[in-house]
Scaffold this motif. Structure first.
Motif, mmCIF file in Angstrom:
data_model
loop_
_atom_site.group_PDB
_atom_site.id
_atom_site.type_symbol
_atom_site.label_atom_id
_atom_site.label_comp_id
_atom_site.label_asym_id
_atom_site.label_seq_id
_atom_site.Cartn_x
_atom_site.Cartn_y
_atom_site.Cartn_z
ATOM 1 N N MET A 75 1.042 -1.526 -0.194
ATOM 2 C CA MET A 75 -0.175 -0.109 -0.218
ATOM 3 C C MET A 75 1.344 1.045 -0.174
ATOM 4 O O MET A 75 0.500 2.240 -0.828
ATOM 5 C CB MET A 75 -1.024 0.362 1.301
ATOM 6 C CG MET A 75 -1.798 -1.215 0.960
ATOM 7 S SD MET A 75 -2.811 -0.343 -0.346
ATOM 8 C CE MET A 75 -4.340 -0.191 1.064
ATOM 9 N N LYS A 76 2.039 1.392 0.306
ATOM 10 C CA LYS A 76 3.183 2.894 1.045
ATOM 11 C C LYS A 76 3.509 2.687 -0.688
ATOM 12 O O LYS A 76 3.812 3.666 -1.396
ATOM 13 C CB LYS A 76 3.792 1.837 1.898
ATOM 14 C CG LYS A 76 5.038 3.247 2.322
ATOM 15 C CD LYS A 76 5.305 3.241 3.343
ATOM 16 C CE LYS A 76 6.163 4.361 3.846
ATOM 17 N NZ LYS A 76 7.121 3.903 5.237
ATOM 18 N N PHE A 77 4.279 1.506 -1.523
ATOM 19 C CA PHE A 77 4.689 1.885 -2.641
ATOM 20 C C PHE A 77 3.070 1.834 -3.253
ATOM 21 O O PHE A 77 3.901 2.696 -4.369
ATOM 22 C CB PHE A 77 5.627 0.005 -3.030
ATOM 23 C CG PHE A 77 6.258 0.226 -4.040
ATOM 24 C CD1 PHE A 77 7.698 0.807 -4.019
ATOM 25 C CD2 PHE A 77 4.876 -0.590 -4.994
ATOM 26 C CE1 PHE A 77 8.373 0.595 -5.212
ATOM 27 C CE2 PHE A 77 6.576 -0.032 -6.085
ATOM 28 C CZ PHE A 77 7.423 0.558 -7.163
ATOM 29 N N VAL A 78 2.467 1.601 -3.617
ATOM 30 C CA VAL A 78 1.404 2.074 -4.643
ATOM 31 C C VAL A 78 1.156 3.808 -3.943
ATOM 32 O O VAL A 78 0.668 4.723 -4.999
ATOM 33 C CB VAL A 78 0.264 1.430 -4.245
ATOM 34 C CG1 VAL A 78 -1.327 1.838 -4.925
ATOM 35 C CG2 VAL A 78 0.427 0.011 -4.344
ATOM 36 N N LYS A 79 1.070 3.508 -2.519
ATOM 37 C CA LYS A 79 0.647 5.197 -2.864
ATOM 38 C C LYS A 79 1.935 6.240 -3.335
ATOM 39 O O LYS A 79 1.415 7.277 -3.522
ATOM 40 C CB LYS A 79 0.354 5.973 -0.987
ATOM 41 C CG LYS A 79 -0.107 6.694 -1.010
ATOM 42 C CD LYS A 79 -0.934 7.010 0.782
ATOM 43 C CE LYS A 79 -1.625 8.553 0.781
ATOM 44 N NZ LYS A 79 -1.833 8.620 2.080
ATOM 45 N N TYR A 80 3.412 5.719 -2.235
ATOM 46 C CA TYR A 80 4.503 6.726 -2.901
ATOM 47 C C TYR A 80 5.105 6.311 -3.968
ATOM 48 O O TYR A 80 6.255 7.356 -4.080
ATOM 49 C CB TYR A 80 5.151 7.426 -1.245
ATOM 50 C CG TYR A 80 3.841 7.696 -0.580
ATOM 51 C CD1 TYR A 80 4.000 8.686 -0.719
ATOM 52 C CD2 TYR A 80 4.122 6.535 0.969
ATOM 53 C CE1 TYR A 80 3.079 9.373 0.721
ATOM 54 C CE2 TYR A 80 3.222 7.166 1.643
ATOM 55 C CZ TYR A 80 2.762 8.670 1.781
ATOM 56 O OH TYR A 80 2.328 9.131 2.766
ATOM 57 N N SER A 81 4.911 5.712 -4.732
ATOM 58 C CA SER A 81 5.567 4.297 -5.581
ATOM 59 C C SER A 81 7.412 4.369 -5.640
ATOM 60 O O SER A 81 8.345 4.914 -6.011
ATOM 61 C CB SER A 81 6.071 5.350 -6.756
ATOM 62 O OG SER A 81 4.866 5.278 -7.094
ATOM 63 N N SER A 82 7.431 4.677 -3.487
ATOM 64 C CA SER A 82 8.356 4.312 -2.971
ATOM 65 C C SER A 82 8.375 3.445 -1.710
ATOM 66 O O SER A 82 7.189 3.774 -1.435
ATOM 67 C CB SER A 82 8.979 5.145 -2.796
ATOM 68 O OG SER A 82 10.753 5.269 -2.112
ATOM 69 N N LEU A 83 9.183 2.857 -0.645
ATOM 70 C CA LEU A 83 8.732 2.334 0.434
ATOM 71 C C LEU A 83 9.830 3.740 1.486
ATOM 72 O O LEU A 83 9.374 3.366 2.579
ATOM 73 C CB LEU A 83 9.559 1.200 0.771
ATOM 74 C CG LEU A 83 8.957 0.147 -0.130
ATOM 75 C CD1 LEU A 83 9.546 -1.263 0.291
ATOM 76 C CD2 LEU A 83 7.560 0.013 0.652
#
Length: 103
Positions: A75-83
């Protein structure tokens, strides 16, 4: 009785897979995969209970933790395109001005 419960869990897992493939948005797909993981844990606990093997419950608890951490990471990767998180370091409030008491 437990066989019927296991059958219902398997049907729910199949429906979750259908939603994961056909989901209208990426968030629906992520929730469907999370549901599939949760139903896998339920199936592991049922199988451990039916076969009288309590170590399956420990495996299920470990799988719950992996499922939760994986869902948060995706979910974090989808939202920010980065961890790493948001580019401003989090919060979105900006740097403090350092002026206290100005009226």
């Amino acid at each position: 009785m437990f066989t019927v419960g296991s059958l219902f869990v398997l049907v729910t897992m199949a429906l979750a897979l259908v939603r994961a493939v056909r989901g209208p948005s990426v968030y629906d797909r992520i929730v469907a995969v999370n549901l599939f993981g949760t139903m896998t844990v339920v199936l592991l606990v049922l199988l451990g209970f039916l076969t009288d093997r309590p170590e399956f419950e420990d495996i299920a608890l470990l799988y719950v933790l992996i499922n939760f951490a994986g869902t948060i990471a995706v979910m974090k990767f989808v939202k920010y395109s980065s961890l790493a998180g948001p580019p401003d370091g989090g919060g979105g409030r900006g740097a403090p001005s350092g002026r206290e008491g100005d009226a």
